[in-house]
Design a protein around this motif. Structure first.
Motif, PDB file in Angstrom:
ATOM      1  N   HIS A 154       0.836  -1.197   0.000  1.00 57.12           N
ATOM      2  CA  HIS A 154       0.000   0.000   0.000  1.00 57.12           C
ATOM      3  C   HIS A 154       0.874   1.252   0.000  1.00 57.12           C
ATOM      4  O   HIS A 154       1.963   1.235   0.564  1.00 57.12           O
ATOM      5  N   ALA A 155       0.357   2.291  -0.617  1.00 55.00           N
ATOM      6  CA  ALA A 155       1.132   3.537  -0.690  1.00 55.00           C
ATOM      7  C   ALA A 155       1.248   4.213   0.677  1.00 55.00           C
ATOM      8  O   ALA A 155       2.212   4.939   0.913  1.00 55.00           O
ATOM      9  N   ILE A 156       0.302   4.007   1.569  1.00 54.61           N
ATOM     10  CA  ILE A 156       0.317   4.713   2.862  1.00 54.61           C
ATOM     11  C   ILE A 156       0.546   3.752   4.035  1.00 54.61           C
ATOM     12  O   ILE A 156       1.405   3.996   4.874  1.00 54.61           O
ATOM     13  N   TYR A 157      -0.224   2.700   4.125  1.00 52.69           N
ATOM     14  CA  TYR A 157      -0.044   1.764   5.245  1.00 52.69           C
ATOM     15  C   TYR A 157       1.337   1.117   5.144  1.00 52.69           C
ATOM     16  O   TYR A 157       1.809   0.815   4.035  1.00 52.69           O
ATOM     17  N   ARG A 158       1.946   0.872   6.274  1.00 48.41           N
ATOM     18  CA  ARG A 158       3.282   0.266   6.275  1.00 48.41           C
ATOM     19  C   ARG A 158       3.280  -1.185   6.765  1.00 48.41           C
ATOM     20  O   ARG A 158       4.103  -1.985   6.348  1.00 48.41           O
ATOM     21  N   GLU A 159       2.372  -1.534   7.679  1.00 49.78           N
ATOM     22  CA  GLU A 159       2.409  -2.890   8.260  1.00 49.78           C
ATOM     23  C   GLU A 159       1.148  -3.679   8.058  1.00 49.78           C
ATOM     24  O   GLU A 159       1.171  -4.908   8.083  1.00 49.78           O
ATOM     25  N   SER A 160       0.035  -3.003   7.926  1.00 52.56           N
ATOM     26  CA  SER A 160      -1.216  -3.719   7.664  1.00 52.56           C
ATOM     27  C   SER A 160      -2.260  -2.712   7.187  1.00 52.56           C
ATOM     28  O   SER A 160      -2.136  -1.511   7.421  1.00 52.56           O
ATOM     29  N   ASP A 161      -3.252  -3.245   6.513  1.00 53.77           N
ATOM     30  CA  ASP A 161      -4.394  -2.452   6.074  1.00 53.77           C
ATOM     31  C   ASP A 161      -5.551  -2.890   6.965  1.00 53.77           C
ATOM     32  O   ASP A 161      -5.918  -4.067   6.965  1.00 53.77           O
ATOM     33  N   PRO A 162      -6.124  -1.970   7.749  1.00 57.83           N
ATOM     34  CA  PRO A 162      -7.135  -2.387   8.733  1.00 57.83           C
ATOM     35  C   PRO A 162      -8.368  -3.039   8.111  1.00 57.83           C
ATOM     36  O   PRO A 162      -9.112  -3.756   8.777  1.00 57.83           O
ATOM     37  N   ARG A 163      -8.577  -2.819   6.827  1.00 55.65           N
ATOM     38  CA  ARG A 163      -9.746  -3.419   6.171  1.00 55.65           C
ATOM     39  C   ARG A 163      -9.535  -4.895   5.897  1.00 55.65           C
ATOM     40  O   ARG A 163     -10.498  -5.650   5.722  1.00 55.65           O
ATOM     41  N   ASN A 164      -8.253  -5.326   5.868  1.00 54.79           N
ATOM     42  CA  ASN A 164      -7.990  -6.720   5.515  1.00 54.79           C
ATOM     43  C   ASN A 164      -8.563  -7.704   6.541  1.00 54.79           C
ATOM     44  O   ASN A 164      -9.223  -8.676   6.178  1.00 54.79           O
ATOM     45  N   ALA A 165      -8.301  -7.447   7.829  1.00 58.34           N
ATOM     46  CA  ALA A 165      -8.780  -8.391   8.849  1.00 58.34           C
ATOM     47  C   ALA A 165     -10.301  -8.523   8.772  1.00 58.34           C
ATOM     48  O   ALA A 165     -10.855  -9.604   8.995  1.00 58.34           O
ATOM     49  N   ILE A 166     -10.960  -7.425   8.428  1.00 61.61           N
ATOM     50  CA  ILE A 166     -12.440  -7.436   8.407  1.00 61.61           C
ATOM     51  C   ILE A 166     -12.954  -8.260   7.225  1.00 61.61           C
ATOM     52  O   ILE A 166     -13.770  -9.175   7.390  1.00 61.61           O
ATOM     53  N   ILE A 167     -12.444  -7.983   6.042  1.00 60.45           N
ATOM     54  CA  ILE A 167     -12.976  -8.722   4.883  1.00 60.45           C
ATOM     55  C   ILE A 167     -12.473 -10.170   4.898  1.00 60.45           C
ATOM     56  O   ILE A 167     -13.173 -11.091   4.456  1.00 60.45           O
ATOM     57  N   LYS A 168     -11.305 -10.377   5.485  1.00 64.07           N
ATOM     58  CA  LYS A 168     -10.776 -11.745   5.573  1.00 64.07           C
ATOM     59  C   LYS A 168     -11.701 -12.619   6.426  1.00 64.07           C
ATOM     60  O   LYS A 168     -12.002 -13.770   6.070  1.00 64.07           O
ATOM     61  N   GLN A 169     -12.170 -12.052   7.501  1.00 67.56           N
ATOM     62  CA  GLN A 169     -13.054 -12.810   8.394  1.00 67.56           C
ATOM     63  C   GLN A 169     -14.368 -13.166   7.671  1.00 67.56           C
ATOM     64  O   GLN A 169     -14.893 -14.271   7.799  1.00 67.56           O
ATOM     65  N   TRP A 170     -14.858 -12.237   6.845  1.00 70.02           N
ATOM     66  CA  TRP A 170     -16.080 -12.541   6.085  1.00 70.02           C
ATOM     67  C   TRP A 170     -15.794 -13.539   4.963  1.00 70.02           C
ATOM     68  O   TRP A 170     -16.641 -14.382   4.633  1.00 70.02           O
ATOM     69  N   SER A 171     -14.608 -13.466   4.395  1.00 67.72           N
ATOM     70  CA  SER A 171     -14.252 -14.440   3.361  1.00 67.72           C
ATOM     71  C   SER A 171     -14.227 -15.846   3.964  1.00 67.72           C
ATOM     72  O   SER A 171     -14.695 -16.814   3.360  1.00 67.72           O
ATOM     73  N   LYS A 172     -13.696 -15.949   5.179  1.00 68.00           N
ATOM     74  CA  LYS A 172     -13.642 -17.260   5.846  1.00 68.00           C
ATOM     75  C   LYS A 172     -15.060 -17.785   6.084  1.00 68.00           C
ATOM     76  O   LYS A 172     -15.364 -18.949   5.820  1.00 68.00           O
ATOM     77  N   LYS A 173     -15.919 -16.911   6.545  1.00 62.86           N
ATOM     78  CA  LYS A 173     -17.304 -17.306   6.816  1.00 62.86           C
ATOM     79  C   LYS A 173     -17.983 -17.780   5.521  1.00 62.86           C
ATOM     80  O   LYS A 173     -18.667 -18.802   5.490  1.00 62.86           O
ATOM     81  N   LEU A 174     -17.737 -17.046   4.444  1.00 65.18           N
ATOM     82  CA  LEU A 174     -18.332 -17.435   3.159  1.00 65.18           C
ATOM     83  C   LEU A 174     -17.737 -18.746   2.664  1.00 65.18           C
ATOM     84  O   LEU A 174     -18.444 -19.570   2.061  1.00 65.18           O
ATOM     85  N   SER A 175     -16.453 -18.953   2.911  1.00 61.94           N
ATOM     86  CA  SER A 175     -15.822 -20.196   2.442  1.00 61.94           C
ATOM     87  C   SER A 175     -16.450 -21.390   3.161  1.00 61.94           C
ATOM     88  O   SER A 175     -16.682 -22.435   2.555  1.00 61.94           O
ATOM     89  N   GLU A 176     -16.757 -21.215   4.440  1.00 57.37           N
ATOM     90  CA  GLU A 176     -17.424 -22.301   5.176  1.00 57.37           C
ATOM     91  C   GLU A 176     -18.837 -22.495   4.643  1.00 57.37           C
ATOM     92  O   GLU A 176     -19.314 -23.613   4.477  1.00 57.37           O
ATOM     93  N   ASP A 177     -19.472 -21.379   4.321  1.00 58.81           N
ATOM     94  CA  ASP A 177     -20.847 -21.428   3.808  1.00 58.81           C
ATOM     95  C   ASP A 177     -20.933 -22.209   2.497  1.00 58.81           C
ATOM     96  O   ASP A 177     -21.875 -22.959   2.267  1.00 58.81           O
ATOM     97  N   VAL A 178     -19.930 -22.048   1.627  1.00 60.43           N
ATOM     98  CA  VAL A 178     -19.978 -22.745   0.330  1.00 60.43           C
ATOM     99  C   VAL A 178     -19.227 -24.080   0.368  1.00 60.43           C
ATOM    100  O   VAL A 178     -19.177 -24.797  -0.633  1.00 60.43           O
ATOM    101  N   GLY A 179     -18.617 -24.416   1.502  1.00 60.32           N
ATOM    102  CA  GLY A 179     -17.873 -25.677   1.609  1.00 60.32           C
ATOM    103  C   GLY A 179     -16.570 -25.660   0.832  1.00 60.32           C
ATOM    104  O   GLY A 179     -16.103 -26.696   0.350  1.00 60.32           O
ATOM    105  N   ASP A 180     -15.979 -24.480   0.720  1.00 60.14           N
ATOM    106  CA  ASP A 180     -14.705 -24.359   0.000  1.00 60.14           C
ATOM    107  C   ASP A 180     -13.579 -25.019   0.788  1.00 60.14           C
ATOM    108  O   ASP A 180     -13.481 -24.842   1.997  1.00 60.14           O
ATOM    109  N   THR A 181     -12.760 -25.785   0.105  1.00 63.10           N
ATOM    110  CA  THR A 181     -11.602 -26.377   0.791  1.00 63.10           C
ATOM    111  C   THR A 181     -10.304 -25.964   0.099  1.00 63.10           C
ATOM    112  O   THR A 181      -9.258 -26.544   0.341  1.00 63.10           O
ATOM    113  N   ARG A 182     -10.352 -24.988  -0.769  1.00 66.68           N
ATOM    114  CA  ARG A 182      -9.179 -24.626  -1.555  1.00 66.68           C
ATOM    115  C   ARG A 182      -8.858 -23.134  -1.525  1.00 66.68           C
ATOM    116  O   ARG A 182      -7.791 -22.738  -1.049  1.00 66.68           O
TER     117      ARG A 182
END
Ligand SMILES: CC(=O)SCCNC(=O)CCNC(=O)[C@H](O)C(C)(C)COP(=O)(O)OP(=O)(O)OC[C@H]1O[C@@H](n2cnc3c(N)ncnc32)[C@H](O)[C@@H]1OP(=O)(O)O
Ligand SMILES: O=C([O-])CC(=O)C(=O)O
Length: 375
Positions: free
Chosen positions: A260-288
């Motif tokens: 990222h051009a501004i963030y140096r160590e993490s983007d605070p939005r990542n943890a949030i969308i990552k958690q929803w991605s995990k929830k969706l992956s469980e919802d669809v039975g994704d294993t990959r």
């Protein structure tokens, strides 16, 4: 006299103006909209509330929010002339080009004749951009002329409904809500700065937004979510993802969705969308795909101390909701239009034409050569 200490490539680290809309990498979790932390907004707010906050200057009370949602719902229809234009655009066009044309065509049909109309022009763009992209997509890909005036309460639900001909599940509508909040505003990023430069000439809202769409399209900016999906979609396992990522790093290729051009160590939005991605992956039975994404994240941190930006886990999250990859960046537009318009208001409020200087690197003096003597 040009101050050479301010000559960094990409204007990095320089202040190019002021804003009351957003801080990036300064306080709270790292991102705030008008002082509200992104973590709290993503957990508690509706996207329409956040749009109101950005565009009208404060959080709405219940009556104001209800009225705003009703208003946005009433603005979802497409003028016939715009539908006709969208129907001319081929199926293999890039959807960001469709968005750009759609915003521009709307500017011909519903011109912003005075800055007093800026709130109306912004509300209309916010309400109609999802209709523009879904109308074109469904016409060009499925041969149907959809009704864009759905009764869905939320913009995210409306988008998914138009795409699939059925109302979105509660989970999908919730994730879209969070996603639109995360993408809404980000200070002087490239597309917003484009909008502000355009606004500084006292141009109209549709020109500012059309230009901003063009800037967001590139893979170094909004286009990174699509590019990340293109990269991870064929990797069959976390092991393959690790091998391929290492290979790309060795070949000095960019890994989309990281850095990222501004963030140096993490983007605070990542943890949030990552958690929803995990929830969706469980919802669809994704294993990959989720495992693949997590492994790329781990390898990038281990090897380069590079972290996922907002785009990386958006790729898998959208994919799990069965959204076609080429519509990823247009969703970003449907959200960021709030930030763009709010920045245009700010620019207009305290305007001076944006016109920096350049360090000249060409020849000192060129001797004129008559055309017949030129080689
Ligand atoms: C919503 C958004 O728009 S978020 C951004 C989305 N864009 C992407 O995900 C595209 C991939 N990322 C990038 O290209 C960059 O990180 C950008 C454009 C976001 C930021 O660019 P910059 O501010 O120039 O990055 P920065 O100065 O931190 O780069 C430092 C070094 O890390 C490298 N680097 C940065 N990001 C990446 C990456 N994703 N993959 C590999 N290397 C990278 C740079 O090449 C640079 O190396 P160098 O010093 O050897 O030239
Ligand atoms: O701020 C930036 O440079 C890129 C951007 O728009 C974002 O991260 O949302």
């Amino acid at each position: 006299m040009v101050d050479k200490t301010l000559g960094g490539a990409g204007l990095r680290g320089q202040s190019a103006g002021s804003t009351a809309l957003c801080t990036v990498g300064q306080s709270g979790s790292g991102l705030t909209y008008r002082g509200y932390d992104i973590e709290e907004l993503a957990e508690k707010a509706r996207f329409e509330e956040v749009a109101y906050l950005l565009l009208k200057g404060k959080l709405p009370n219940q009556a104001e929010l209800d009225a705003y949602i009703t208003r946005l719902k009433s603005l979802r229809g497409l003028p016939q002339a715009l539908r006709t234009v969208l129907e001319q655009i081929p199926a293999d066009a890039h959807p960001m080009d469709v968005m750009r044309t759609g915003a521009s065509m709307l500017g011909n049909l519903e011109t912003e004749d005075s800055f007093e109309q800026q709130q109306d022009a912004s509300d209309r763009l916010l309400a109609v951009l999802p209709s523009i992209i879904c109308y074109w997509y469904r016409f060009s890909h499925d041969g149907v002329r959809i009704d864009t005036e759905t009764d869905d309460e939320s913009i995210g639900g409306h988008f998914l409904h138009m795409l699939r001909d059925e109302p979105a599940s509660e989970l999908h509508a919730r994730v879209m809500n969070v996603s639109l909040i995360l993408y809404a505003e980000h200070e002087f990023n490239a597309s917003t700065f484009t909008a502000r430069v355009c606004a500084s000439t006292l141009s109209d809202m549709h020109s500012c937004v059309t230009g901003a769409i063009g800037s967001l399209r590139g893979p170094l900016h909004g286009g990174a979510n699509e590019a990340a999906m293109a990269m991870i979609q064929d990797w069959q396992s976390a092991e393959e993802a690790e091998r391929e990522t290492l290979g790309m790093l060795e070949r000095k290729e960019k890994i989309m969705g990281f850095g990222h051009a501004i963030y140096r160590e993490s983007d605070p939005r990542n943890a949030i969308i990552k958690q929803w991605s995990k929830k969706l992956s469980e919802d669809v039975g994704d294993t990959r795909l989720y495992d693949v994404s997590e492994r790329v994240e781990a390898v990038m941190w281990r090897e380069k101390k590079l972290f996922c930006n907002a785009d990386f886990f958006h790729a898998s999250a959208y994919h799990f909701m069965d959204i076609p990859t080429k519509l990823f960046t247009p969703i970003f537009v449907c959200s960021r239009v709030t930030g763009w318009c709010a920045h245009v208001f700010e620019q207009r409020e305290n305007n001076r034409i944006i016109r920096p200087s350049a360090d000249y690197t060409g020849p000192e003096h060129s001797e004129w050569v008559p055309i017949e003597q030129r080689r």
